[in-house]
Structures are given as C-alpha cells and as structure tokens.
Design a protein around this motif. Structure first.
Motif, mmCIF file in Angstrom:
data_model
loop_
_atom_site.group_PDB
_atom_site.id
_atom_site.type_symbol
_atom_site.label_atom_id
_atom_site.label_comp_id
_atom_site.label_asym_id
_atom_site.label_seq_id
_atom_site.Cartn_x
_atom_site.Cartn_y
_atom_site.Cartn_z
ATOM 1 N N TRP A 48 0.874 -1.182 0.000
ATOM 2 C CA TRP A 48 0.000 0.000 0.000
ATOM 3 C C TRP A 48 0.904 1.223 0.000
ATOM 4 N N GLY B 257 0.103 4.923 1.091
ATOM 5 C CA GLY B 257 -0.948 4.874 2.107
ATOM 6 C C GLY B 257 -0.427 4.456 3.461
ATOM 7 N N SER C 165 5.167 0.587 3.233
ATOM 8 C CA SER C 165 4.886 -0.237 2.053
ATOM 9 C C SER C 165 5.753 0.151 0.860
ATOM 10 N N ASP D 74 -1.369 -8.708 0.290
ATOM 11 C CA ASP D 74 -0.977 -7.691 1.256
ATOM 12 C C ASP D 74 -1.531 -8.080 2.627
ATOM 13 N N SER E 249 -1.857 -4.058 5.486
ATOM 14 C CA SER E 249 -1.444 -2.656 5.360
ATOM 15 C C SER E 249 -2.632 -1.721 5.499
ATOM 16 N N ALA E 250 -3.782 -2.152 4.974
ATOM 17 C CA ALA E 250 -4.989 -1.316 5.022
ATOM 18 C C ALA E 250 -5.975 -1.847 6.048
ATOM 19 N N THR F 56 -9.017 2.791 5.291
ATOM 20 C CA THR F 56 -8.099 3.137 4.203
ATOM 21 C C THR F 56 -8.172 2.188 3.016
ATOM 22 N N PHE G 97 -6.510 1.989 -1.120
ATOM 23 C CA PHE G 97 -5.643 0.885 -1.528
ATOM 24 C C PHE G 97 -6.188 0.232 -2.782
#
Length: 398
Positions: free
Chosen positions: A71, A74, A78, A95, A98-99, A103, A107
């Motif tokens: 991401w 963001g 990342s 992933d 990360s989100a 968010t 992404f």
C-alpha cells in the motif's frame, strides 16, 4: 498494441502436482487471450508469437507471496507492487494488513486496480492499518477497532479481501493483551474468512494465540527467533505447534526484517515440521536486506533442508489455496495462464537472517520470466546496490 501469443519452450513443469518431481521438458503455448492453448513437445509458434527459451529450466504456477506490504503512499512502510511482483517472478501478492477499514478504498483504487499483478488482501482489524506502522500502533485500545465498518468494508470488497489480519505482539498491543486477537477471530468467524496472525514479542504468548485459531487460519513469522516467541525453545510450545499444524492451522514463513531465523527453520525442518507457505513480508525496511525478494527467501528455505518440490509448492499452490484461488489443472487448455519460469543454479551467496546470522546459499532460485494472462515480463532477483544492505534489529517491523 494487441495482445500476442506467448510460446514458452523447453521447460520442466513443477508444482502443478504438489510434491511430485518435475515433469519432462515441454513447450507451453499461451494464446492471445491469455489462456493456455497447447502443452506439448516441439509446438509450432503461431504468427507474431513472443517466444521464451526456458533452456531446460523450470516452470511453475505463478509464485504467490502470502505476506507483503504494497500500500505504497498509504502507509509509511509499504513498497510499490512492482518491486515485489512480476519483475521478481511473483504473479500474486497478498498484502498482509497494510490497510484497515478506513483506508482500504484508497488501496483498492490507487494500488490494486492499476497493478499488473493480482493483489489480494488481509484486512487489518485496526481501522487505520499501518499508516504510521509502529510509530502509531493500529491497535492502541478499543477505539482502534470498528467492527461494523470492518464488516461492511469486507462485504463490499469480497473479490479482494481474503481474510482478517491482526498483529499480536507487545510492541503493537502494549498492555491490551490478547483481547484484539479475540475480537479479530470473532470478526473472521462472522465473515467466514481465515485469520492471519502476526506472532512476535510476547505478550500475548504464541501458545495463547494458537489456542484461539481454527483450521485454515495462518500463523505468520512461524520461524521467528525472538526470545519468548521461538518454537524451538519450549517443548510444550513445539508440541502445540505440531498439533495445530496437523489439524490445519497454516504456518507461514513471513521472513520480514525481524522474523526469520535460520536456526529455528533448520531445526523445525529437520524434525519434520515444514512451513505451509513461504512468504517474504517485504516492506521498506526489509527490501534491501535481509529479505531482498521471493526467490532469495525460497532459496533460504532450500538451504536449511526443505526439499525443492516442497519449496515450490509452499510458494505457489499452497498459498493460492489459503486465499481461495483454484489450484487444479493449472496447465489445462483454457485455463488463464499464471506462470513463473525459473532456474535453480549453483551459488555461493552469503546472506543474513533477521537476527543477523550468516548463511550460504549454495543453490538459488533465479526467476527468468513471469506470465500473467497475455502479459509477459522478464524477471530477475533484486540485486542490491552498494551500501544498501541492512538488517532491522529493532524487532518492530515484522
């Protein structure tokens, strides 16, 4: 430019039948529609076909990295997907948290949809995800989790969200203990999706976490060497890990900047405990050492005694199955092409694990090409520039 057929010559299929030895060399023709058109010896290339000479090397299902962080923009940790993806032989990147729910829309729009690679995601149970990673924990207290919004975001994005992620170590949770893991497991049960749990510095302890998990859930950083979190320093924990693996809890490598030990992996494999999946935990603090890329991580597992065919399975069909991707008959005519062409070469490369221990890789996976539908990309390992190598010693970045 219109899509063109792709003819891959003289490659030995491996990993299409888990655990089986490589098949005899063959040719593979991918049509302009991105689907397998023919498999056989001495195929005649159609007009305008792009040709790849495998030179007797290997072709496997596309390498699938079950734990990375892409991401980019963001989160502060990342990397861009292309640094971990097709250019490195990886066709699918998952992933790992990360989100969060607050968010994920960005992404999806700015990273996942434009990417050449397939990108899927475990959604972080913490609403903000890894925006400021360990500088601002995503799990400070109960205000960090919004169950209703998390459920809604997953339901709106079930084509991409494959599970729930929770980082369970004291550098993330502080004094909150095991509670966030329990909440995350509850949310995953409601959604009928697997969990991915990061294990690290206790509390909570590895034992406490395992007792909450179900078949199909994933323990990432399974071979970490952290005090209090290593599976070889405690026979009771070892026995529990073996029992959990036997009942379907999936052990994932998740190398990262601080979470892979040559010694732990070597002892575990020698005692018969192989990881279910091999993943990198690539991020900005592990890209230029100690992880580098998927091929180097696979080579590290090979170096500590994991059989070649098992390494390939743990990097392809095993992680694919963990996120619900089809794994049957991947070379059948009509299937969408998702392939990695690679060699296994002699080497004397010296590399470090996450604790800084030095190892020598005498055999290296070397990606040559990645095929994703009608997209053909020349691939290679990530080669460091002078002065880039580093080892994360803070323990906070996986």
């Amino acid at each position: 430019m219109d899509a063109q057929p792709i003819l891959i010559r003289n490659v030995r299929p491996v990993g299409f039948r888990p655990g089986a030895a490589p098949d005899a060399a063959t040719d593979i023709l991918v049509g302009a529609d991105g689907r397998i058109a023919q498999v056989g010896a001495s195929l005649i290339p159609p007009p305008a076909a792009r040709q790849v000479d495998g030179a007797g090397g290997f072709v496997s299902p596309g390498w699938t990295d079950l734990h990375a962080h892409v991401w980019h923009g963001g989160t502060d940790i990342s990397i861009r997907p292309q640094l971990a993806g097709l250019q490195r032989g990886v066709t699918t990147i998952v992933d790992a948290g990360s989100a969060g729910e607050a968010t994920f829309h960005g992404f999806r729009e700015y990273i996942i949809e434009p990417a050449q690679e397939r990108i899927l995601a475990f959604l972080n149970i913490g609403s903000i995800g890894l925006v400021a990673c360990n500088r601002v924990s995503e799990l400070i207290d109960i205000r960090s989790i919004d169950i209703d919004r998390t459920l809604a975001v997953v339901e709106a994005n079930r084509d991409l969200i494959v599970g729930i992620k929770c980082r369970a170590s004291h550098v993330i949770l502080g004094s909150w203990g095991i509670t966030p893991v329990k909440v995350a497991v509850k949310v995953a049960k409601i959604l009928k999706l697997p969990m991915m749990i990061h294990v690290g510095e206790p509390p909570p302890t590895y034992d406490e976490i395992l007792e909450l998990l179900r078949p199909g859930d994933v323990i990432t950083h399974c071979f970490n060497g952290k005090a209090g979190g290593s599976i070889i320093e405690d026979e009771d924990l070892w026995d529990l890990v073996v029992k959990c693996a036997d009942r379907g809890i999936r052990l994932d490598v998740g190398h990262g900047g601080a979470s892979f030990s040559f010694k732990v992996a070597e002892v575990a494999i020698e005692r018969g405990l192989l990881p279910f999946s091999i993943s990198t935990d690539l991020h900005d603090h592990s890209l230029n050492g100690p992880v580098w890329d998927m091929a180097t991580t696979m080579s590290k597992l090979l170096s500590v005694g994991m059989p070649f065919e098992a390494v390939v399975t743990a990097s392809t069909t095993a992680p694919m199955s963990a996120v619900g991707l089809a794994t049957d008959d991947l070379l059948a005519v009509g299937k969408k092409a998702e392939l990695t062409v690679f060699d296994l070469v002699d080497s004397d490369l010296k590399v470090r694990d996450s604790q800084g221990a030095l190892g020598t890789l005498t055999r290296m996976f070397e990606p040559r090409h990645a095929v994703m539908g009608s997209t053909l990309v020349r691939a290679s390992r990530h080669m460091p520039k002078e002065g880039e190598a580093k080892v994360c010693t803070c323990g906070a970045h996986g």
